[in-house]
Enzyme design. Structure first.
Site: not given
Length: 984
Positions: A468-469, A471, A884, A927
């Site tokens: 989220p956020g 764009g 991972s 990461k």
């Protein structure tokens, strides 16, 4: 007056008639009242006596009429005797009924001479009443029940209150009864309904029995009065005159008079008072007051008040009825005149009817696109227009057809906007709206370049995925602006109804087309850019599966003939450009995801957030708050601290919220400072020197020594000029205080001149500048939310830094392993840290692989065989899962076994098989950004992720030593290299 009301004199009719407004010999002599009075004097008695009485106190609130018939039995006297015996027995003697059953009346008291049906809910009381009728003692006491304390008697009580009254028994009921009641004859019992006839007043003296309630009573008599007293006569005349006025307007009251006179006979002063009170609409307490009054004159006065009020109510009722009647007549007249006007205009050809006007409107709307409209759509429109002419305007089918034609003609059939395929212009627009996101911009420019070469941009499905956020929605809007397409957005998050996509059938009430048809009507073109937001959050309920319905909408092979249930005609959507947004693509159904081209937006690194905050967020927020650029100075250090310690998520929405919070507080400080500096009038204008007496504001620039301005040399220059203008004598006081404007003079003469100019309005008052730096950032946004991910400068033995993907973009996490106890030949492993199932499996695999590697590297080391290990991932309150962390767990176990720390500034990620092979992972960019944020210099990635790392921007990869491995032995060499461990 008493003689006038007596039924034993023939002059009663002649005397009472004029008082009630009736003349002998007039047509009104046949009115119900005179017929009743005639029957009282013994004249005109019918052979059939049909006796009706009206009761307004039924327990269900309705008006009931009870009829009793007495057939003739040979003579008039015998008929009347039989009729009377069917209704009222001989007048009971007081000494025969000193102990009676108590009947509670919930609504109104019973007056002598009136009927009242009540409902008896108590079985014992009902049985006692039936038994008393059998014993030829059909009398009981009827007493009004008092209201509960604190209630308003003028308010109508509900059924719950009535039910609670019926449930009262014994002492509770006795305490709630009014003392004065009425001796009531039990006329009839039908089920639980008992009809009572009132005779005389009673007063309760004591309770005899509780179940059913039996009380001792005294029979009350009216106080002696002088029947020739002029005051009593005048009062009674006024009561009769008022009754006469009411009788003229209310047939209901005439029925009361008829019933009362038939069953009671003589009108005298006490009975006249009872009659007026009983048939009035007063509340029960007012009626009970009349019942309890034994003074005849006072009782007449109380009754006069009640009947006067009834007269006023009758007048009000007449006024309301007249107003309503006039309004209805006026509306009917207006309607008739309008219909005549329409007919005249139609006959003269001045105006067409509604159906013709509607058809003309629809044809006019369709005319501009008629050549572009598909033939099958034109055929449907013509059929519906013909159908519209045959339907009546008042029918429901007419409205359905009209709405259908409205939608059919509102869609822009074949109307396309001119697209702009200028790649340079598109690149400029994308750079204006967004910083970074080079891979996303490149893909969009490729799409535009293909459209330029083909001359047309075929509809594609682009799916922007990311946290989220970042764009995603604004990128879709920028694409529409770059292509010169109309933009339409609708969210499908939580959508569980297929009708929102495909529309409703027209047979349903309130049917509407789906979102796509609504989009075409709103944008006015057939080739808009449609942004389908939150496509990964589609629901599924009883109304169908919207994800499956989206297949027809989005599939380029199917949407050439998209069929909306409401329109029921195919629509060509091949020219529509669809852009979808999602946070995670794993939750998107596979058939739907297969038709999309996914563009991943991983988020922004710190440098990108700095540029976005400076170039976009700060500028927009400052304008929204009405603050001028010269009023605020936010340093780079403050922005960096804001990003690192408060807004570490992948997007910039939270960063925007914090910047807005800062500017709101700045606006409040500026307003407060401005109000404190405003003079009350022109005579009270303060000189610049007097500002030192005002309270200091901690965030306003003062000396250049205290102002930590790190942006540009111009910022420092501004601070220096401010310090010079202030003067050295106020240095200690203004270290965190208000700055003096640049244009203020150093001398007192210049100060006075500047003050005079301000008074004259020739110059504006200088504006203070607010400084936001790292030192006072907490005053605006509070304490830091995040702290450094890095716990150790040099990881100790058994601790290794791993890299993880999160919804906030990426983070580093430590995996720790330590020896709990030594158990010869009983090696074991215990894992903590709220790990998911995948990570729990990784711990077992890592334990097995680590034992094999240690046996290979140090055969004599029996650490795993003789030790119980505890593996922990810190921040145990945060759930962790994902494939991972295998290589990080193995390295942590080997470090603990060999008592050797890993290389300094090393982080790794990757999953390991039992044979030691390294498997690829996801979230390489996130990461990598997390590693840079924590100051990591060396990163180990699986070899299969090399291509993902190569695609990263140069500023993301800058300064990192990245190694790509296929086997864990390569990691072992990088992590436990003796030459590199000597650096610690």
């Amino acid at each position: 007056m008493l003689k006038l009301l007596s039924s034993s004199s023939s002059s009663c009719l002649q005397g009472l008639g004029p008082k009630l407004g009736l003349r002998a010999g007039s047509p009104e002599i046949s009115s119900p009242l005179l017929r009743v009075l005639s029957s009282i004097t013994g004249r005109n008695r019918p052979n059939m006596a049909r006796r009706a009485f009206f009761c307004s106190d039924a327990s269900d609130g309705s008006d009931q009429v009870v009829e009793v018939e007495a057939k003739a039995a040979g003579s008039d006297g015998e008929a009347e005797a039989k009729a009377s015996s069917a209704i009222v027995s001989t007048n009971p003697r007081p000494e025969d009924y000193l102990t009676v059953l108590a009947l509670p009346l919930p609504h109104r008291p019973l007056f002598p001479g009136f009927y009242m049906p009540i409902y008896v809910k108590d079985p014992k009381l009902l049985a006692a009443l039936q038994e008393s009728r059998k014993r030829q003692a059909p009398y009981a006491g009827a007493f009004l029940v008092k209201d509960e304390p604190g209630t308003d008697p003028s308010l109508v009580s509900g059924s719950d209150t009535e039910k609670s009254i019926y449930e009262l028994k014994g002492k509770d009921l006795f305490n709630r009864l009014h003392e004065v009641g009425t001796l009531a004859q039990i006329s009839s019992i039908q089920g639980d309904q008992v009809v009572l006839i009132g005779h005389r007043r009673l007063r309760i003296t004591e309770m005899v029995d509780e179940d059913p309630l039996t009380v001792k009573v005294d029979h009350l008599k009216n106080k002696p009065y002088n029947k020739d007293d002029d005051v009593i006569k005048a009062t009674s005349f006024e009561v009769i005159a008022t009754l006469r006025d009411v009788l003229k307007t209310s047939s209901l009251w005439r029925d009361h008079v008829q019933t009362y006179t038939q069953h009671i006979g003589d009108f005298n002063f006490p009975r006249l008072a009872d009659f007026g009170a009983a048939i009035s609409g007063a509340n029960k307490l007012q009626c009970q007051q009349v019942l309890e009054e034994l003074d005849v004159y006072k009782r007449l006065n109380l009754t006069l008040e009640l009947v006067k009020k009834e007269m006023e109510i009758s007048k009000l009722q007449e006024t309301i009825a007249k107003a309503i009647e006039e309004k209805i007549s006026r509306e009917q007249r207006r309607y008739l005149l309008n219909e005549q006007l329409k007919a005249i205009k139609k006959e003269l050809g001045l105006e067409t009817d509604d159906k013709t006007a509607l058809s003309a409107k629809f044809r006019e709307r369709l005319e501009p696109n008629k050549d572009k409209c598909p033939p099958h759509v034109l055929q449907v429109i013509e059929e519906e227009l013909t159908k519209l002419q045959l339907l009546e305007a008042s029918s429901s089918e007419f409205n359905v057809t009209r709405n259908y034609l409205d939608w059919l003609t509102s869609i822009p059939w074949g109307n396309y906007s001119d697209e702009n395929f200028d790649v340079v212009r598109a690149e400029k627009i994308l750079d204006e709206d967004h910083y970074g996101l080079n891979d996303v911009k490149e893909r969009i420019l490729e799409f535009i370049a293909v459209g330029k070469l083909r001359g047309i941009s075929q509809g594609k499905i682009i799916c922007l995925s990311g946290p989220p956020g970042v764009g995603k929605t604004s990128i879709g809007r920028s694409i529409a602006r770059a292509l010169n397409r109309n933009f339409f957005r609708f969210s499908v998050g939580g959508l569980s109804d297929v009708a929102e996509i495909k529309g409703h059938r027209r047979t349903y009430i309130g049917a509407m087309p789906g979102k796509m048809v609504q989009c075409l009507k709103n944008v006015g073109t057939a080739n808009p850019l449609v942004l389908i937001d939150e496509i990964d959050k589609l629901g599924r309920g009883h109304a169908g599966d919207p994800a499956s319905a989206l297949l027809e909408l989005l599939d380029p092979e199917q949407n050439a003939n998209f069929l909306d249930h409401y329109l029921d005609v195919p629509i060509d959507l091949t020219k529509v450009l669809f852009v979808c947004t999602a946070n995670v693509i794993e939750s998107i159904p596979a058939p739907l995801l297969d038709r999309m081209e996914v563009i991943s937006i991983a988020g922004y690194i710190t440098d990108e957030k700095m540029h976005i905050a400076r170039d976009y967020l700060e500028k927009t927020t400052r304008e929204a708050c009405g603050i001028e650029p010269e009023q605020v100075d936010m340093t780079n250090a403050a922005l960096l601290a804001l990003i690192e310690n408060y807004c570490r998520e992948a997007g910039v929405r939270n960063l925007q919220k914090h910047i807005e919070k800062i500017y709101r507080k700045i606006a409040l400080r500026l307003v407060r400072q401005g109000r404190s500096d405003e003079p009350a009038n022109a005579d009270e204008v303060q000189t610049p020197a007097s500002k030192t007496d005002q309270p200091d504001e901690p965030a306003v620039v003062a000396d250049s020594d205290d102002a930590k301005v790190e942006d540009t040399a111009s910022d420092k220059l501004t601070a220096d000029e401010s310090a010079q203008g202030k003067g050295h004598e106020h240095d200690t006081e203004t270290s965190v205080g208000s700055a003096v404007p640049d244009d203020t003079a150093a001398s007192e003469v210049q100060d006075s001149e500047e003050t005079q100019k301000i008074q004259e309005g020739k110059t504006k008052k200088p504006v203070e500048k607010v400084l936001v730096d790292e030192s006072n950032l907490g005053d605006f946004v509070g304490k830091p939310v995040f702290h450094a991910d890095r716990i150790y400068e040099q990881t100790p033995v058994g601790v290794v830094m791993g890299l993880a993907w999160t919804a906030m973009g990426g983070s580093t996490l430590y995996i720790e392993t330590t020896q709990v106890e030594e158990l010869e030949g009983k090696g074991a492993l215990h894992a903590t840290g709220q790990l998911g199932d995948v990570m729990k499996e990784s711990t077992q695999i890592a334990h097995t692989v680590a034992r094999a590697i240690l046996l290979e590297k140090e055969p004599e080391n029996t650490f795993f065989a003789d030790s119980k290990l505890h593996l922990h991932v810190p921040a145990g309150a945060t759930p962790k899962d994902g494939p991972s962390a295998g290589c990080t767990m193995i390295t942590s176990m080997l470090s603990s076994a060999m008592k050797k720390p890993v290389k300094k500034d090393l982080a790794m990620t990757g999953e390991v098989t039992l044979t030691g092979r390294i498997l690829p992972i996801g979230g390489v960019k996130e990461k990598t950004i997390a590693a840079r944020r924590s100051g990591v210099k060396t990163i180990i990635f699986p070899e299969a992720n090399r291509k993902d790392f190569d695609e990263l921007a140069a500023n993301v990869k800058e300064g990192l030593d990245v190694h790509f491995v296929n086997d864990y032995n390569q990691i072992f060499a990088l992590a436990f290299d003796d030459d590199q461990n000597q650096e610690k």
